[in-house]
Design a protein around this motif. Structure first.
Motif, PDB file in Angstrom:
ATOM      1  N   LYS A  24     -47.992 121.536 -16.455  1.00 24.56           N
ATOM      2  CA  LYS A  24     -48.762 120.348 -16.050  1.00 24.56           C
ATOM      3  C   LYS A  24     -47.895 119.096 -16.061  1.00 24.56           C
ATOM      4  CE  LYS A  24     -53.289 122.190 -17.098  1.00 24.56           C
ATOM      5  NZ  LYS A  24     -54.513 122.109 -17.891  1.00 24.56           N
ATOM      6  N   ILE A  25     -46.986 118.984 -17.041  1.00 25.84           N
ATOM      7  CA  ILE A  25     -46.049 117.855 -17.061  1.00 25.84           C
ATOM      8  C   ILE A  25     -45.183 117.883 -15.812  1.00 25.84           C
ATOM      9  CG2 ILE A  25     -43.984 116.956 -18.226  1.00 25.84           C
ATOM     10  CD1 ILE A  25     -45.332 117.873 -20.905  1.00 25.84           C
ATOM     11  N   ARG A  26     -44.715 119.061 -15.424  1.00 30.10           N
ATOM     12  CA  ARG A  26     -43.864 119.191 -14.241  1.00 30.10           C
ATOM     13  C   ARG A  26     -44.620 118.814 -12.978  1.00 30.10           C
ATOM     14  NH1 ARG A  26     -40.742 124.770 -16.095  1.00 30.10           N
ATOM     15  NH2 ARG A  26     -39.307 123.696 -17.513  1.00 30.10           N
ATOM     16  N   TRP A  27     -45.857 119.278 -12.829  1.00 34.46           N
ATOM     17  CA  TRP A  27     -46.649 118.918 -11.653  1.00 34.46           C
ATOM     18  C   TRP A  27     -46.912 117.414 -11.609  1.00 34.46           C
ATOM     19  CZ3 TRP A  27     -46.779 121.497  -7.449  1.00 34.46           C
ATOM     20  CH2 TRP A  27     -46.702 122.885  -7.466  1.00 34.46           C
ATOM     21  N   GLU A  28     -47.161 116.812 -12.751  1.00 37.04           N
ATOM     22  CA  GLU A  28     -47.372 115.366 -12.811  1.00 37.04           C
ATOM     23  C   GLU A  28     -46.100 114.622 -12.386  1.00 37.04           C
ATOM     24  OE1 GLU A  28     -49.293 111.748 -13.345  1.00 37.04           O
ATOM     25  OE2 GLU A  28     -50.182 113.756 -13.297  1.00 37.04           O
ATOM     26  N   PHE A  29     -44.943 115.091 -12.826  1.00 37.70           N
ATOM     27  CA  PHE A  29     -43.660 114.459 -12.522  1.00 37.70           C
ATOM     28  C   PHE A  29     -43.391 114.425 -11.014  1.00 37.70           C
ATOM     29  CE2 PHE A  29     -38.938 114.695 -12.139  1.00 37.70           C
ATOM     30  CZ  PHE A  29     -38.608 113.516 -12.792  1.00 37.70           C
ATOM     31  N   LEU A  30     -43.795 115.454 -10.288  1.00 36.86           N
ATOM     32  CA  LEU A  30     -43.469 115.532  -8.857  1.00 36.86           C
ATOM     33  C   LEU A  30     -44.642 115.208  -7.936  1.00 36.86           C
ATOM     34  CD1 LEU A  30     -44.736 118.357  -7.561  1.00 36.86           C
ATOM     35  CD2 LEU A  30     -42.882 119.354  -8.833  1.00 36.86           C
ATOM     36  N   LYS A  31     -45.789 114.847  -8.502  1.00 42.24           N
ATOM     37  CA  LYS A  31     -46.997 114.686  -7.668  1.00 42.24           C
ATOM     38  C   LYS A  31     -46.856 113.646  -6.575  1.00 42.24           C
ATOM     39  CE  LYS A  31     -49.662 111.332 -10.291  1.00 42.24           C
ATOM     40  NZ  LYS A  31     -50.865 111.100 -11.053  1.00 42.24           N
ATOM     41  N   GLU A  32     -46.037 112.616  -6.773  1.00 39.59           N
ATOM     42  CA  GLU A  32     -45.870 111.572  -5.758  1.00 39.59           C
ATOM     43  C   GLU A  32     -45.276 112.112  -4.465  1.00 39.59           C
ATOM     44  OE1 GLU A  32     -41.654 109.756  -7.318  1.00 39.59           O
ATOM     45  OE2 GLU A  32     -43.436 109.632  -8.540  1.00 39.59           O
ATOM     46  N   LEU A  33     -44.660 113.282  -4.519  1.00 40.64           N
ATOM     47  CA  LEU A  33     -44.086 113.901  -3.321  1.00 40.64           C
ATOM     48  C   LEU A  33     -45.151 114.569  -2.456  1.00 40.64           C
ATOM     49  CD1 LEU A  33     -40.900 115.501  -4.925  1.00 40.64           C
ATOM     50  CD2 LEU A  33     -41.113 113.269  -3.808  1.00 40.64           C
ATOM     51  N   LYS A  34     -46.328 114.789  -3.006  1.00 31.44           N
ATOM     52  CA  LYS A  34     -47.467 115.391  -2.307  1.00 31.44           C
ATOM     53  C   LYS A  34     -47.081 116.671  -1.560  1.00 31.44           C
ATOM     54  CE  LYS A  34     -49.666 110.971  -1.957  1.00 31.44           C
ATOM     55  NZ  LYS A  34     -49.792 109.754  -1.244  1.00 31.44           N
ATOM     56  N   PRO A  35     -46.528 117.636  -2.285  1.00 29.67           N
ATOM     57  CA  PRO A  35     -46.064 118.857  -1.616  1.00 29.67           C
ATOM     58  C   PRO A  35     -47.211 119.745  -1.146  1.00 29.67           C
ATOM     59  CG  PRO A  35     -45.938 119.154  -3.968  1.00 29.67           C
ATOM     60  CD  PRO A  35     -46.335 117.717  -3.740  1.00 29.67           C
ATOM     61  N   LYS A  36     -46.960 120.436  -0.073  1.00 29.67           N
ATOM     62  CA  LYS A  36     -47.878 121.477   0.416  1.00 29.67           C
ATOM     63  C   LYS A  36     -47.262 122.859   0.219  1.00 29.67           C
ATOM     64  CE  LYS A  36     -51.112 118.757   1.831  1.00 29.67           C
ATOM     65  NZ  LYS A  36     -52.072 118.439   0.802  1.00 29.67           N
ATOM     66  N   THR A  37     -45.907 122.917   0.332  1.00 30.99           N
ATOM     67  CA  THR A  37     -45.206 124.187   0.132  1.00 30.99           C
ATOM     68  C   THR A  37     -44.096 123.992  -0.900  1.00 30.99           C
ATOM     69  OG1 THR A  37     -43.683 123.746   1.953  1.00 30.99           O
ATOM     70  CG2 THR A  37     -45.660 125.051   2.463  1.00 30.99           C
ATOM     71  N   VAL A  38     -44.063 124.900  -1.876  1.00 28.36           N
ATOM     72  CA  VAL A  38     -43.104 124.809  -2.971  1.00 28.36           C
ATOM     73  C   VAL A  38     -42.510 126.191  -3.206  1.00 28.36           C
ATOM     74  CG1 VAL A  38     -42.852 124.344  -5.459  1.00 28.36           C
ATOM     75  CG2 VAL A  38     -44.383 122.919  -4.072  1.00 28.36           C
ATOM     76  N   LEU A  39     -41.210 126.210  -3.494  1.00 30.21           N
ATOM     77  CA  LEU A  39     -40.556 127.429  -3.941  1.00 30.21           C
ATOM     78  C   LEU A  39     -40.120 127.207  -5.379  1.00 30.21           C
ATOM     79  CD1 LEU A  39     -39.229 130.232  -3.647  1.00 30.21           C
ATOM     80  CD2 LEU A  39     -37.213 129.051  -2.703  1.00 30.21           C
ATOM     81  N   ASP A  40     -40.577 128.048  -6.281  1.00 39.57           N
ATOM     82  CA  ASP A  40     -40.150 128.021  -7.679  1.00 39.57           C
ATOM     83  C   ASP A  40     -39.055 129.066  -7.815  1.00 39.57           C
ATOM     84  OD1 ASP A  40     -39.892 127.719 -10.400  1.00 39.57           O
ATOM     85  OD2 ASP A  40     -41.815 128.635 -10.902  1.00 39.57           O
ATOM     86  N   TYR A  41     -37.810 128.620  -7.761  1.00 39.91           N
ATOM     87  CA  TYR A  41     -36.647 129.510  -7.771  1.00 39.91           C
ATOM     88  C   TYR A  41     -36.208 129.707  -9.211  1.00 39.91           C
ATOM     89  CZ  TYR A  41     -32.426 131.747  -6.056  1.00 39.91           C
ATOM     90  OH  TYR A  41     -31.444 132.651  -5.780  1.00 39.91           O
ATOM     91  N   GLY A  42     -36.185 130.954  -9.641  1.00 40.17           N
ATOM     92  CA  GLY A  42     -35.942 131.245 -11.051  1.00 40.17           C
ATOM     93  C   GLY A  42     -37.235 131.094 -11.816  1.00 40.17           C
ATOM     94  N   SER A  43     -38.294 131.647 -11.258  1.00 44.58           N
ATOM     95  CA  SER A  43     -39.659 131.396 -11.723  1.00 44.58           C
ATOM     96  C   SER A  43     -40.023 132.027 -13.056  1.00 44.58           C
ATOM     97  CB  SER A  43     -40.652 131.864 -10.657  1.00 44.58           C
ATOM     98  OG  SER A  43     -40.448 133.235 -10.375  1.00 44.58           O
TER      99      SER A  43
END
Length: 173
Positions: A24-43
């Motif tokens: 949740k901290i990570r999603w909050e950190f990047l939320k301003e980018l308003k992503p629709k598609t994300v790749l979690d590399y090394g998931s």
């Protein structure tokens, strides 16, 4: 380091308690980018994907035996490297993945100036191949064509000595 079922079980046993909070901290950190598609590399265990916001498609990839979707898109709004880059000896191996990204988001352990390397929590010979200061990472990213757009340490606490960043291609505003 071998990323096998034993490693996976250790991750689940030792890190599940904070996984939702950190995701949740990570999603909050990047939320301003308003992503629709994300790749979690090394998931890893897939926690970041599990707690994604609604409306965001997250593909995941890992070399271990963890469940992952694979890399399906030609491009992504964001490619994430959470606790991944310090494992690669040669970062240029990741250029094909970097080139799929509009933004790169990640976390890297950074050795504080007042801590000796050999006693540092994140000193993991055979697993972490880089123990660089933040400035070296920034210079490496610049060399690879990226600049730091946002940075901080939002995961500290619950974690310690973790640098979070958002990278944007040089020349894009």
């Amino acid at each position: 380091m071998i990323y096998d079922i034993e490693y996976y079980e250790n991750m689940l046993r030792n890190y599940s308690a904070n996984a939702e909070k950190i995701s949740k901290i990570r999603w909050e950190f990047l939320k301003e980018l308003k992503p629709k598609t994300v790749l979690d590399y090394g998931s890893g265990c897939g926690w970041f994907r599990a707690w994604r916001p609604s409306g965001v498609k997250v593909d995941s990839y890992d070399i271990g035996c963890y469940p992952s979707t694979g890399v399906f898109q030609e491009s992504y709004d964001i490619v994430c490297f959470f606790d991944v880059l310090e494992h690669f000896v040669v970062l240029t191996e990741l250029l094909p993945i970097f080139n799929k990204a509009r933004f790169i988001v990640g976390t890297i352990p950074i050795l504080p100036l007042d801590k000796p390397l050999r006693t540092w929590k994140h000193f993991k010979p055979g697993e972490h191949t880089h123990h660089r200061p933040k400035e070296d990472w920034v210079a490496t990213f610049k060399y690879l064509g990226w600049r730091v757009q946002k940075e901080g340490s939002p995961e500290c606490p619950p974690r310690s000595d973790i640098w979070s960043f958002i990278l944007e291609r040089n020349g894009h505003e």
